[in-house]
Write an enzyme that holds these catalytic residues in place. Sequence first.
Site, PDB file in Angstrom:
ATOM      1  N   SER A 105     -11.336  -0.294   3.030  1.00 24.89           N
ATOM      2  CA  SER A 105     -10.485  -0.598   4.188  1.00 24.89           C
ATOM      3  C   SER A 105     -10.018   0.684   4.866  1.00 24.89           C
ATOM      4  CB  SER A 105      -9.266  -1.416   3.751  1.00 24.89           C
ATOM      5  OG  SER A 105      -9.664  -2.670   3.251  1.00 24.89           O
ATOM      6  N   ARG A 153       0.803  -1.230   0.000  1.00 23.15           N
ATOM      7  CA  ARG A 153       0.000   0.000   0.000  1.00 23.15           C
ATOM      8  C   ARG A 153       0.836   1.280   0.000  1.00 23.15           C
ATOM      9  NH1 ARG A 153      -2.300  -3.505  -1.416  1.00 23.15           N
ATOM     10  NH2 ARG A 153      -4.254  -4.442  -0.718  1.00 23.15           N
ATOM     11  N   GLU A 182      -5.378   3.460   6.077  1.00 28.72           N
ATOM     12  CA  GLU A 182      -5.281   3.254   4.634  1.00 28.72           C
ATOM     13  C   GLU A 182      -6.031   4.353   3.894  1.00 28.72           C
ATOM     14  OE1 GLU A 182      -6.637  -0.131   1.429  1.00 28.72           O
ATOM     15  OE2 GLU A 182      -5.414  -0.772   3.132  1.00 28.72           O
TER      16      GLU A 182
END
EC number: 1.3.1.98
Length: 302
Positions: free
Chosen positions: A224, A175, A297
Amino acid sequence: MSIEEIRKFSNEISSKINFDYDLKKSNWFNIGGQTKVYFRPDNLPDLILFLKKFGEKEKIHILGAGSNTLISDEKFDGVVIKLGKNFSNISILPNDVIIAGSACLDKKLSDFALNNGIGGFEFLACIPGTIGGGLKMNAGCFNKEFKDVLVSIQAIDKNGQVFTIPASKVIFKYRSNDLKEDLIFLSASFKGTKKNKEEIENEVLELKKKKDKAQPTKLKTSGSTFKNPIDQTDKKVWKLIKDSVPLDISFGDAHISNKHCNFFVNKNNASFEDMNKLIEFVKISVEKKTGIVLEKEIKILK
């Protein structure tokens, strides 16, 4: 902020610039206030001119599909740039290479690859963002990430300089990547492999079934909320939340999804403060219970 300069500049280009623009409808949470300037460039020359003139002067935030962004209710004292439709073009080159503009939706790229019998992009059918956002965070699901199909990125810096970055020169992590934060991605080239269309379609359907079974759909959520803390534990973040937090907790209309506890939902008219309180409550609760520090996130615009 030099509003008058920007107003004057807006008359010199064909692209639209709005002032005191409401961002609430521009994100999946359906939360947020205004931005002082909202620039939607329809072409690269207008974007280059804008950045050369204001890139060093103004605070700039790039907004994609808004599927991964929580926006403050306070007015953003800067410029929000959302690339226009001409940055969502998609085309195919020899050797199963696809070029997609950064405003192109991930699903559009997945569908395009399917229609051209090119495999490797099936996972993108399950990511509700744009190519630019996916590149920014190396988005992924079902054990596949953007980096796995990326060939190169075309980007522009805040001075209006355009350049191409080979994927081999980028360090991708879970990520994240090591590219400068102020880069604006314009397009990217990807490479897949020849594959039977029926096989691709079946795989896409299977992945969508898995997603719909595990994640909430058709709700005001931004996916998320926290990253999996892979450098601290093998446990998934949803499991840490489930074991640490009363799942019926809410702040105003900000709730934890009863389908996936790393998905937070605006059930009706949650404010930024409501959602931010929920995020911080969960973060603190997990740390108290497990000692693990969660990292968001979702992106915060304030």
